[in-house]
Design a protein around this motif. Sequence first.
Motif, PDB file in Angstrom:
ATOM      1  N   GLY A 103       2.764   9.844   3.191  1.00 31.11           N
ATOM      2  CA  GLY A 103       4.227   9.294   3.320  1.00 31.11           C
ATOM      3  C   GLY A 103       4.612   9.489   5.150  1.00 31.11           C
ATOM      4  N   LEU A 106       2.160   7.974   7.351  1.00 35.43           N
ATOM      5  CA  LEU A 106       2.621   6.252   7.357  1.00 35.43           C
ATOM      6  C   LEU A 106       3.781   5.973   8.203  1.00 35.43           C
ATOM      7  N   LEU A 109       2.970   6.157  12.057  1.00 35.26           N
ATOM      8  CA  LEU A 109       2.427   5.063  12.695  1.00 35.26           C
ATOM      9  C   LEU A 109       3.364   4.464  13.482  1.00 35.26           C
ATOM     10  N   PRO A 110       2.707   3.712  14.656  1.00 31.80           N
ATOM     11  CA  PRO A 110       3.447   2.833  15.672  1.00 31.80           C
ATOM     12  C   PRO A 110       4.019   1.611  14.886  1.00 31.80           C
ATOM     13  N   ALA A 111       4.860   1.185  15.136  1.00 34.91           N
ATOM     14  CA  ALA A 111       5.835   0.137  14.365  1.00 34.91           C
ATOM     15  C   ALA A 111       5.176  -1.139  14.675  1.00 34.91           C
ATOM     16  N   GLU A 112       4.658  -1.369  15.962  1.00 33.67           N
ATOM     17  CA  GLU A 112       3.903  -2.692  16.359  1.00 33.67           C
ATOM     18  C   GLU A 112       2.362  -2.406  16.698  1.00 33.67           C
ATOM     19  N   PRO A 113       1.786  -2.050  15.759  1.00 31.99           N
ATOM     20  CA  PRO A 113       0.188  -1.818  16.161  1.00 31.99           C
ATOM     21  C   PRO A 113      -0.546  -2.997  16.489  1.00 31.99           C
ATOM     22  N   GLY A 115      -3.594  -3.587  16.042  1.00 34.12           N
ATOM     23  CA  GLY A 115      -4.794  -4.110  15.072  1.00 34.12           C
ATOM     24  C   GLY A 115      -5.894  -4.804  15.661  1.00 34.12           C
TER      25      GLY A 115
ATOM     26  N   LEU B   4       6.005  -1.705   4.467  1.00 34.22           N
ATOM     27  CA  LEU B   4       6.423  -0.163   4.201  1.00 34.22           C
ATOM     28  C   LEU B   4       6.842  -0.204   2.423  1.00 34.22           C
ATOM     29  N   ALA B   7       3.496  -0.080   0.845  1.00 33.64           N
ATOM     30  CA  ALA B   7       2.723   1.130   1.295  1.00 33.64           C
ATOM     31  C   ALA B   7       3.325   2.474   0.412  1.00 33.64           C
ATOM     32  N   VAL B  11       1.476   4.563  -2.143  1.00 36.45           N
ATOM     33  CA  VAL B  11       1.299   6.198  -2.183  1.00 36.45           C
ATOM     34  C   VAL B  11       1.791   6.877  -3.499  1.00 36.45           C
ATOM     35  N   ILE B  44      -2.281   1.116   0.293  1.00 36.92           N
ATOM     36  CA  ILE B  44      -1.697   1.306   1.581  1.00 36.92           C
ATOM     37  C   ILE B  44      -2.519   0.603   2.897  1.00 36.92           C
ATOM     38  N   ILE B  48      -0.644  -1.799   5.609  1.00 37.86           N
ATOM     39  CA  ILE B  48      -0.869  -1.592   6.960  1.00 37.86           C
ATOM     40  C   ILE B  48      -1.415  -2.700   7.657  1.00 37.86           C
ATOM     41  N   ARG B  51       1.006  -5.101   9.341  1.00 41.19           N
ATOM     42  CA  ARG B  51       2.164  -4.925  10.158  1.00 41.19           C
ATOM     43  C   ARG B  51       2.113  -5.526  11.570  1.00 41.19           C
ATOM     44  N   PRO B  52       0.853  -5.646  12.389  1.00 45.31           N
ATOM     45  CA  PRO B  52       0.821  -6.133  13.632  1.00 45.31           C
ATOM     46  C   PRO B  52       1.609  -7.581  13.947  1.00 45.31           C
ATOM     47  N   ALA B  53       2.483  -7.531  14.811  1.00 44.74           N
ATOM     48  CA  ALA B  53       3.215  -8.635  15.330  1.00 44.74           C
ATOM     49  C   ALA B  53       2.288  -9.995  15.292  1.00 44.74           C
ATOM     50  N   GLY B  55      -0.033 -10.999  14.094  1.00 48.62           N
ATOM     51  CA  GLY B  55      -0.907 -11.661  12.759  1.00 48.62           C
ATOM     52  C   GLY B  55      -1.503 -10.564  11.980  1.00 48.62           C
ATOM     53  N   ASP B  57      -4.228  -8.481  10.234  1.00 44.63           N
ATOM     54  CA  ASP B  57      -5.482  -7.816  10.678  1.00 44.63           C
ATOM     55  C   ASP B  57      -6.671  -8.055   9.384  1.00 44.63           C
TER      56      ASP B  57
END
Lengths: 308, 110
Positions: A103, A106, A109-113, A115, B4, B7, B11, B44, B48, B51-53, B55, B57
Amino acid sequence: MTALDVLLAGALPVLAWRALATDDLHEAVVFFIALGLVAALAWARLDAPDIALVEAAVGAGVTGSLFVTTLRARGLRPPASPAPRRARIALAVLTIASALGIGAALAALPAEPPGLGELVRASLPETGVQHTVTAVLLNVRGYDTLLEMAVLVAAVLAVLARAPSPSARPAARPAAPDDDPARPLIAVLARLLVPGIILVAGYLLWRGAFAPGGAFQAAAVLAGGGILAILAGRRAPDPHARAVRRGLVFGPGAFVLIAAVPLIAGRHVLEYPEGWAKVLIVAVEVALTFSIALTLVLFFPASGEKGT
Amino acid sequence: MTPLLYASSGVAVFAIALYRIFTAGDVLRKIIAANLLGGGVFLILVAIARRPAAGIDPVPHALVLTGIVVSVSATACALALARRLEGTTLDDGDDGDDGSDDTEVAGRGP
């Protein structure tokens, strides 16, 4: 975030706990299948329709039916003795610590990865298909998919090594047919559903080039139809028949061939020639669909070997 | 926020399965736990991936698709081994049958 998300995300750990804490293994398997179906909804909410399709058909369907047939074959067993109390407490502490660790990782991790999405989308025109997941599976990371087929072949070999030969046991069927009251119903259901399932599988296979769908999704649905047909009394494919064995290696074989041919021209493994990418990807997908579905079906009847 | 949430759900599933894979005495329940362990990891990963803004992944999606198919292969293999294990260690009348099957299969080998 909606109430539906909270409900789904909350239901998953509860179902996991119910599946693993109960003393009754039948109950455990029912909760496991329920968890697979709820997970399929969660995938859909996470914008992963490809995974939702495979999860519903393979995660819940095929895996669930494997557990059900195994339970049916082994009969009732006295519950195994639980681990000693001190060990359980120590393990609980360790598990909670590792969950907190994951947790924390997680949260860090960066908020705006960035990818890899941008990279894949930028090279999409060169891949020959218009759907990013199919492009990753069969072009960008085709090597992973090739090795995955090797895993499937190895697993089916291991399972078939335990299968009885047809001459030793002529009625190689998953369940005793006579004492099953649901049997006529299943036969009618199969007759109605299997043609539709074949149609859906074909549609998913074709759609995979430009929208969610593809070889794995199609094969998973097709295998579900095959298992339904076997439950309805159709004869399971005989693993000792030459045609079945050839069918099993047809997909991986075709993939290896298409992967290796560029080597002759001095190119790289799995490199698709300019302009041929789409044709070759669809050809590989058709071959893979067939072999994956056959592999998944062959996982199944062997489970009932003791129940006959 | 939604990624989140899922995720954390992943977990939790992972932790429950990890605990039970060690404490469950029954081999079948251990196999179910191993499946759920994978399920938590998939959850998870896909959370994850959202999350990218820019779009979604697609690479983790492809990984999870591969993972689900590998996990059903592993389950089928584990169940075959479990049946073998129980068939030889438990005297429930199936032993004789299984033995003859094995010699029959071996005899038919190429």
